[in-house]
Scaffold this motif. Structure first.
Motif, short mmCIF file in Angstrom:
data_model
loop_
_atom_site.label_atom_id
_atom_site.label_comp_id
_atom_site.label_asym_id
_atom_site.label_seq_id
_atom_site.Cartn_x
_atom_site.Cartn_y
_atom_site.Cartn_z
N MET A 271 77.57 45.47 22.60
CA MET A 271 76.90 44.37 23.32
C MET A 271 75.70 44.87 24.10
N GLY A 272 74.63 44.15 23.97
CA GLY A 272 73.44 44.58 24.69
C GLY A 272 72.37 43.52 24.63
N LEU A 273 71.18 43.93 24.97
CA LEU A 273 70.06 43.01 24.89
C LEU A 273 69.08 43.53 23.84
N ILE A 274 68.83 42.73 22.83
CA ILE A 274 67.96 43.14 21.73
C ILE A 274 66.74 42.23 21.68
N VAL A 275 65.57 42.84 21.56
CA VAL A 275 64.37 42.04 21.31
C VAL A 275 63.94 42.33 19.88
N GLN A 276 63.85 41.30 19.07
CA GLN A 276 63.43 41.46 17.67
C GLN A 276 62.05 40.88 17.52
N LYS A 277 61.23 41.52 16.71
CA LYS A 277 59.91 40.93 16.44
C LYS A 277 59.70 40.82 14.94
N PHE A 278 59.24 39.66 14.50
CA PHE A 278 58.95 39.44 13.09
C PHE A 278 57.45 39.25 12.90
N GLY A 279 56.85 40.13 12.11
CA GLY A 279 55.42 40.06 11.84
C GLY A 279 55.11 38.95 10.84
N GLY A 280 53.83 38.72 10.61
CA GLY A 280 53.36 37.62 9.78
C GLY A 280 54.03 37.50 8.42
N THR A 281 54.15 38.64 7.69
CA THR A 281 54.73 38.56 6.35
C THR A 281 56.22 38.21 6.42
N SER A 282 56.88 38.56 7.51
CA SER A 282 58.32 38.30 7.62
C SER A 282 58.64 36.85 8.00
N VAL A 283 57.61 36.08 8.29
CA VAL A 283 57.81 34.65 8.60
C VAL A 283 56.82 33.80 7.79
N ALA A 284 56.43 34.33 6.61
CA ALA A 284 55.33 33.72 5.86
C ALA A 284 55.65 32.34 5.28
N ASP A 285 56.94 32.02 5.06
CA ASP A 285 57.30 30.69 4.53
C ASP A 285 58.67 30.29 5.09
N ALA A 286 59.09 29.07 4.72
CA ALA A 286 60.33 28.53 5.29
C ALA A 286 61.52 29.44 4.99
N GLU A 287 61.56 29.95 3.77
CA GLU A 287 62.69 30.79 3.39
C GLU A 287 62.76 32.06 4.24
N ARG A 288 61.61 32.67 4.44
CA ARG A 288 61.59 33.89 5.25
C ARG A 288 61.89 33.61 6.72
N ILE A 289 61.47 32.45 7.18
CA ILE A 289 61.79 32.09 8.57
C ILE A 289 63.31 31.98 8.70
N HIS A 290 63.95 31.39 7.69
CA HIS A 290 65.42 31.29 7.72
C HIS A 290 66.05 32.68 7.69
N ARG A 291 65.48 33.56 6.90
CA ARG A 291 66.04 34.91 6.81
C ARG A 291 65.94 35.62 8.17
N ALA A 292 64.78 35.45 8.82
CA ALA A 292 64.58 36.06 10.14
C ALA A 292 65.56 35.43 11.14
N ALA A 293 65.70 34.11 11.05
CA ALA A 293 66.62 33.41 11.96
C ALA A 293 68.04 33.95 11.78
N ASN A 294 68.43 34.22 10.51
CA ASN A 294 69.77 34.75 10.26
C ASN A 294 69.98 36.12 10.89
N ARG A 295 68.94 36.92 10.92
CA ARG A 295 69.06 38.24 11.57
C ARG A 295 69.29 38.07 13.07
#
Ligand code: ASP
Ligand code: MG
Length: 410
Positions: A1-25
Motif C-alpha cells: 500500500m502506498g501512494l502512486i502517481v502514474q503518468k500517461f504520455g500522448g501515445t498511451s492515451v491516443a484513442d478510446a481503447e488506449r485510454i481504457h487500457r490506461a484507466a485499467n492500470r
C-alpha cells in the motif's frame, strides 16, 4: 500500500481503447490498496496539431505566447475528462482537475513556465474520499489567473512535481518505449535498455537530447528524491528506474550516449574584455528564457574577447534579436555570426569520476572514423563533442561501439 502517481504520455492515451487500457492500470493499482493519482498528456499528436493550426492562422506572425498557451492547454483538458469517464465506466470513482483547479501555480514565462507551488489539499481530500485523481499535465496557472504551459514534454514535470508534493512512493512514467536506452534505438540498433540510472546521469542525458524525460522533471525528482520508473504502457515489462546514486554505480564508466541533432553556434567577436560583460550578455539571454550551453570565451591580444555558445535551432528566432541588440550596444567593432548544421555527441557516466582515459577513448574512436571535432566540453560525468550535423548519427554509433554499451555491466 502506498501512494502512486502514474503518468500517461500522448501515445498511451491516443484513442478510446488506449485510454481504457490506461484507466485499467490506474484501477489495478488502486485495487491493490494504493492511493492513485494519474497525470495525462494530450491525446496522440494533439499538441503538434494545435501548433500547426496556430501557424496556419498566424501565417506571417509569431503567435503571442500567452495565446499559444491558452490554445495548448486544451489538449490535456480533453484527456482528463475522458480518463475520468473511462474509470467511471468500470464502476470506479474518479475526478479530473486542470492545473488551475489544483492550484498548480507557475511564473508567467508563457510556453516555458516554472512551477512555483501546488495546493495538495484538494488532491488529498479526493484521495481520502477513495477517488482516483486525474490531473492535466503540462499546464499551470499564474497568480493572476492566466494559464501557462511548462515546455514541450511538460507533463513529466507535472508528474514529478505532484509526486514530490504528495511524497509519493513512486512516479510511474508510462510511455511508448520500454525505458531509457544506452542510446536512441532508432539510430543505434544495438542500444540496450538500462535497468537503473542515477538522477545525475539522467539529467545529463536528458539535457543532451535523450527525449524520454525533460531535464526539469529530473531536477525536481533529484531534489525531492522521488524515484521514477519509466515503463511501456503496452506491456508489463520492468522499465528503467531513475534513482539516487548508489556506490555500486561507479564501476560503470559510461552509462549512455546521446545525440543532439540541430544546434547553432552563436559567435560574438571583438567583445570589450572587462569585468561584467559576460554577465550582461548572458543575463540578457537568460531574461529571454533561452537556454545556452557550451559557452567558450577566448581572450585576444588586443584586449577583446571572442565568445561563442550553442543554442537549439528552434531558439534562433528568439535569440537573434537579443544578440543583435547586445552587439549593437557594445559598439561598431563587435559582430555576431551564426553557424548552423551542428550536432553534439556525448557520453555520460558517474564512473568517469574515478576512471581515466575516457575522453581519449572517445576522441580516438571519432578520429578513426574521420569525424571532425569542433568543440569539446566536459563535466564531471560527461564528455561532449560538437560535430557537423551530417556526422551525428554515425558518431553516436561509433561512441556506442567504442564503450561497448550494448553489453550489460554488472
Ligand atoms: N502535450 C504536451 C507535449 O506534447 C506535453 C506532454 O506531452 O508532456 O509536449
Ligand atoms: Mg505530447
Amino acid at each position: 500500500m502506498g501512494l502512486i502517481v502514474q503518468k500517461f504520455g500522448g501515445t498511451s492515451v491516443a484513442d478510446a481503447e488506449r485510454i481504457h487500457r490506461a484507466a485499467n492500470r490506474a484501477i489495478a493499482a488502486a485495487e491493490k490498496g494504493n492511493q492513485v493519482v494519474v497525470v495525462v498528456s494530450a491525446m496522440g499528436e494533439t499538441t503538434d496539431e494545435l501548433i500547426r493550426l496556430a501557424r496556419e492562422v498566424c501565417k506571417d506572425c509569431v503567435p503571442p505566447k500567452r495565446e499559444m498557451d491558452q490554445l495548448l492547454v486544451t489538449g490535456e483538458q480533453v484527456t482528463i475528462a475522458l480518463m475520468a469517464m473511462a474509470i467511471h465506466a468500470q464502476g470506479k470513482e474518479a475526478i479530473s482537475f486542470t492545473g488551475g483547479q489544483i492550484g498548480l501555480v507557475t511564473d508567467n514565462a508563457f510556453s516555458k513556465a516554472r512551477i512555483q507551488s501546488i495546493n495538495k489539499q484538494r488532491i488529498f481530500e479526493q484521495l481520502e474520499g477513495g477517488k482516483i485523481v486525474i490531473i492535466a499535465g503540462f499546464q499551470g496557472i499564474t497568480p493572476e489567473g492566466d494559464v501557462t504551459t511548462l515546455g514541450r514534454g511538460g507533463s513529466n514535470a507535472t508528474l514529478v512535481a505532484i509526486g514530490a508534493v504528495l511524497e509519493a512512493d513512486v512516479c510511474e512514467n508510462y510511455t511508448d518505449v520500454d525505458g531509457i536506452y544506452t542510446a536512441d534505438p532508432r539510430i543505434v540498433k544495438k542500444a540496450r535498455k538500462i535497468d537503473r540510472i542515477s538522477y545525475d546521469e539522467m539529467l545529463e542525458l536528458s539535457g543532451l537530447g535523450a527525449s524520454v524525460l525533460q531535464t526539469r522533471a529530473v531536477e525536481f525528482a533529484k531534489k525531492y528524491n522521488v524515484p521514477i520508473h519509466v515503463r511501456n504502457s503496452q506491456n508489463d515489462n520492468p522499465g528503467t528506474w531513475i534513482v539516487a546514486e548508489t556506490p555500486n554505480m561507479e564501476h560503470i564508466v559510461v552509462s549512455g550516449a546521446a545525440l543532439k541533432k540541430d544546434l547553432i553556434r552563436v559567435g560574438i567577436k571583438n567583445v570589450p574584455d572587462h569585468p561584467g560583460i559576460a554577465a550582461t550578455i548572458f543575463g540578457d539571454i537568460a531574461s529571454a528564457n533561452i537556454v545556452v550551453d557550451d559557452i567558450i570565451q577566448n581572450v585576444m591580444d588586443d584586449n577583446t574577447a571572442n565568445i561563442s555558445f550553442t543554442v537549439e535551432h528552434g531558439d534562433l528566432d528568439d535569440i537573434k534579436p537579443v544578440v543583435d541588440r547586445i552587439t549593437k550596444a557594445l559598439g561598431p567593432g563587435t559582430k555576431a555570426a551564426y553557424v548552423s548544421d551542428l550536432a553534439k555527441v556525448s557520453v555520460v557516466g558517474v564512473g568517469m569520476r574515478t576512471h581515466t582515459g575516457v575522453a581519449q577513448r572517445m576522441f580516438k574512436a571519432l578520429a578513426d572514423a574521420k569525424v571532425n571535432i569542433q568543440n569539446i566540453t566536459t563535466s564531471e560525468i560527461k564528455i561532449s563533442c560538437i560535430i557537423s550535423r551530417e556526422d551525428g548519427p554515425k558518431a553516436l554509433q561509433i561512441v556506442h561501439d567504442a564503450f561497448e554499451l550494448e553489453k550489460a555491466k554488472t
